[in-house]
Enzyme design. Structure first.
Site, PDB file in Angstrom:
ATOM      1  N   HIS A   1       0.801  -1.233   0.000  1.00 52.44           N
ATOM      2  CA  HIS A   1       0.000   0.000   0.000  1.00 52.44           C
ATOM      3  C   HIS A   1       0.831   1.279   0.000  1.00 52.44           C
ATOM      4  O   HIS A   1       0.300   2.380  -0.068  1.00 52.44           O
ATOM      5  CB  HIS A   1      -1.016  -0.004   1.153  1.00 52.44           C
ATOM      6  CG  HIS A   1      -0.465   0.227   2.527  1.00 52.44           C
ATOM      7  ND1 HIS A   1      -0.574   1.443   3.159  1.00 52.44           N
ATOM      8  CD2 HIS A   1       0.174  -0.590   3.394  1.00 52.44           C
ATOM      9  CE1 HIS A   1      -0.036   1.347   4.368  1.00 52.44           C
ATOM     10  NE2 HIS A   1       0.432   0.125   4.539  1.00 52.44           N
TER      11      HIS A   1
ATOM     12  N   THR B   1      -4.228 -19.184   4.487  1.00 48.02           N
ATOM     13  CA  THR B   1      -4.549 -19.211   3.060  1.00 48.02           C
ATOM     14  C   THR B   1      -4.116 -17.895   2.422  1.00 48.02           C
ATOM     15  O   THR B   1      -4.448 -16.820   2.926  1.00 48.02           O
ATOM     16  CB  THR B   1      -6.072 -19.431   2.876  1.00 48.02           C
ATOM     17  OG1 THR B   1      -6.407 -20.632   3.565  1.00 48.02           O
ATOM     18  CG2 THR B   1      -6.450 -19.543   1.417  1.00 48.02           C
TER      19      THR B   1
ATOM     20  N   CYS C   1       1.304   6.582  12.688  1.00 44.95           N
ATOM     21  CA  CYS C   1       1.241   5.743  13.885  1.00 44.95           C
ATOM     22  C   CYS C   1       1.365   6.555  15.167  1.00 44.95           C
ATOM     23  O   CYS C   1       0.944   6.113  16.222  1.00 44.95           O
ATOM     24  CB  CYS C   1       2.343   4.712  13.845  1.00 44.95           C
ATOM     25  SG  CYS C   1       2.670   4.139  12.203  1.00 44.95           S
TER      26      CYS C   1
HETATM   27  C1  PLP Z   1       4.092   1.927   6.574  1.00 49.38           C
HETATM   28  C2  PLP Z   1       5.389   1.456   7.100  1.00 49.38           C
HETATM   29  C3  PLP Z   1       5.489   0.213   7.771  1.00 49.38           C
HETATM   30  C4  PLP Z   1       4.281  -0.627   8.064  1.00 49.38           C
HETATM   31  O1  PLP Z   1       3.763  -1.268   6.932  1.00 49.38           O
HETATM   32  P1  PLP Z   1       2.285  -1.888   7.013  1.00 49.38           P
HETATM   33  O2  PLP Z   1       2.128  -2.593   5.722  1.00 49.38           O
HETATM   34  O3  PLP Z   1       1.357  -0.741   7.169  1.00 49.38           O
HETATM   35  O4  PLP Z   1       2.269  -2.825   8.175  1.00 49.38           O
HETATM   36  C5  PLP Z   1       6.719  -0.195   8.198  1.00 49.38           C
HETATM   37  N1  PLP Z   1       7.829   0.550   8.000  1.00 49.38           N
HETATM   38  C6  PLP Z   1       7.775   1.740   7.355  1.00 49.38           C
HETATM   39  C7  PLP Z   1       9.035   2.498   7.138  1.00 49.38           C
HETATM   40  C8  PLP Z   1       6.561   2.225   6.897  1.00 49.38           C
HETATM   41  O5  PLP Z   1       6.517   3.407   6.280  1.00 49.38           O
END
Ligand code: PLP
Length: 396
Positions: free
Chosen positions: A202, A238, A325
């Site tokens: 994403h 899965t 976060c």
């Molecule tokens: C977004 C991010 C994550 C977490 O990834 P998720 O797929 O949302 O769990 C980890 N490390 C960095 C540097 C990020 O930017």
């Protein structure tokens, strides 16, 4: 009013390429890849094609790719695996940095409670790890070095190939959280001597809830999720085949357009930095040149980042103060503290992260709106009044 999405480090919109690949997959590729019947085997073929495509994008072998639920899970699995391997050999020391993503930091803190020792390297004022300091931190009992490729808040790009070479020479495993780098920066796990790498779909216009861990052939992985024998027994459950297909399509698409995207996005970034820098008592966070094409991170003295975000939102501008976060907590960002900013300055932070879906028009709109909002907030701030009267000294 314009609607501007400048929070691409938190997540991105899905690309047409990812959607085009995923929609038929959601409708048609529903069989379980572990089933022996024909439709199950067809699903398995699609899964393996996606694995081969992603491996090729990283310079890896298909067998070195483990699909996960995203970047956080990949970070957890990489670090825990190296720690379990190390514990068996009485190697319970890990080298990392003070400004890693919480998926890394919280995993390290959990290990510290189990008796591991972690050295958190200084990332200095420019947000950069110093390879000589990293080399000096490695000890005979070090089992892992984990350093992110590019920081998600301030965008600074770390000397990954240099760190990889040091780790190879010292025979220590090297993991990098490359979630912000994949799709935007050069990656070749073999040339850069990366043993483990985390990525998340994403962050490059793929779907949410899917990512992968690259783990070099020969590395012994521990499971985070126990259960069936999927992913060579290293990650049960899965497989989410439509999401995995969407991730592969998104990655191939961004890489095919990388040069064009980089030119477009970095030009918008540079214009935004130029336009915001005129605001008095502001500072650009991170490295002036070694930064992600889409990252703009500023601090403004005398204001609260949260209020700034609310007022920007009222103007249709979606931004962030630090990482997604840490929003919702009043603590200043650990990244901004790690680069040495005092608490009161770190509180006034703004992160604008761009993608190739943004336009120069949107950049100009933000440059036009932002100074007035900062001034409005400063005029309401008791701290700013003290600074202006000279009762308190300006820090920036
Ligand atoms: C977004 C991010 C994550 C977490 O990834 P998720 O797929 O949302 O769990 C980890 N490390 C960095 C540097 C990020 O930017």
């Amino acid at each position: 009013m314009m609607n501007v999405y400048f929070d691409n480090a938190a997540t991105t919109a899905m690309s047409p390429a990812a959607l085009d690949a995923m929609i038929p997959a959601l409708q048609e590729t529903y069989a379980n890849a572990s089933s022996l019947h024909t439709v199950g085997q067809l699903a398995k073929e699609k899964l393996e094609q996606a694995r081969a495509d992603i491996a090729a994008c990283l310079g890896a072998q298909p067998a070195e790719i483990i699909f996960t639920s995203g970047g956080s899970e990949a970070d957890n699995q990489a670090i825990v695996s190296a720690a379990r391997w190390g514990a068996k050999r009485k190697k319970k020391h890990i080298v990392s940095t003070a400004f890693e993503h919480h998926a890394v930091l919280h995993t390290l803190q959990k290990l510290e409670k189990e008796g591991f020792e972690v050295t958190y390297l200084d990332v200095h004022e420019d947000g950069m790890v110093r390879p000589d300091e990293l080399e000096a931190a490695i000890r005979p009992d070090t089992c892992l070095v984990t350093v992110m490729y590019a920081n998600n808040e301030i965008g600074s790009i770390q000397p990954i190939a240099e760190i990889g070479a040091i780790c190879k020479e010292k025979k220590v495993y090297f993991h990098t959280d490359a979630v912000q780098a994949v799709g935007h920066l050069d990656i070749n796990v073999k040339e850069q001597n990366i043993d483990m790498l985390s990525l998340s779909a994403h962050k490059f216009h793929g779907p949410k809830g899917v990512g992968c861990l690259y783990a070099r052939c020969g590395i012994i992985l521990s499971n985070i999720i126990e259960g069936g024998a999927q992913e060579r027994g290293k990650r049960a459950g899965t497989e989410n085949i439509p999401a995995i297909i969407g991730m592969a399509a998104a990655l191939k698409d961004v890489l095919a357009k990388r040069e064009e995207n980089e030119a477009k996005v970095s030009a918008m970034r540079d214009r935004l930095i130029e336009g915001i820098s005129v605001i008095p008592h502001s500072r650009l966070n991170g490295h002036p040149t070694k930064r992600l094409p889409g990252n703009v991170s500023f601090c403004f003295e005398g204001i609260e980042g949260e209020s700034l975000l609310l007022l920007l939102d009222m103007k249709g501008i979606a931004a962030s103060s630090g990482s997604a976060c840490t929003s919702g907590s009043l603590d200043p960002s650990h990244v901004l503290l790690a680069i040495g900013l005092p608490h009161e300055v770190a509180h006034g932070s703004l992160r604008l992260t761009l993608s190739e879906y943004n336009t120069m028009e949107e950049v100009e709109y933000v440059i036009k709106e932002l100074p007035g909002i900062v001034e409005y907030l400063r005029n309401m701030s008791p701290v700013w009044e003290k600074l202006e009267k000279g009762e308190q000294e300006h820090v920036i």
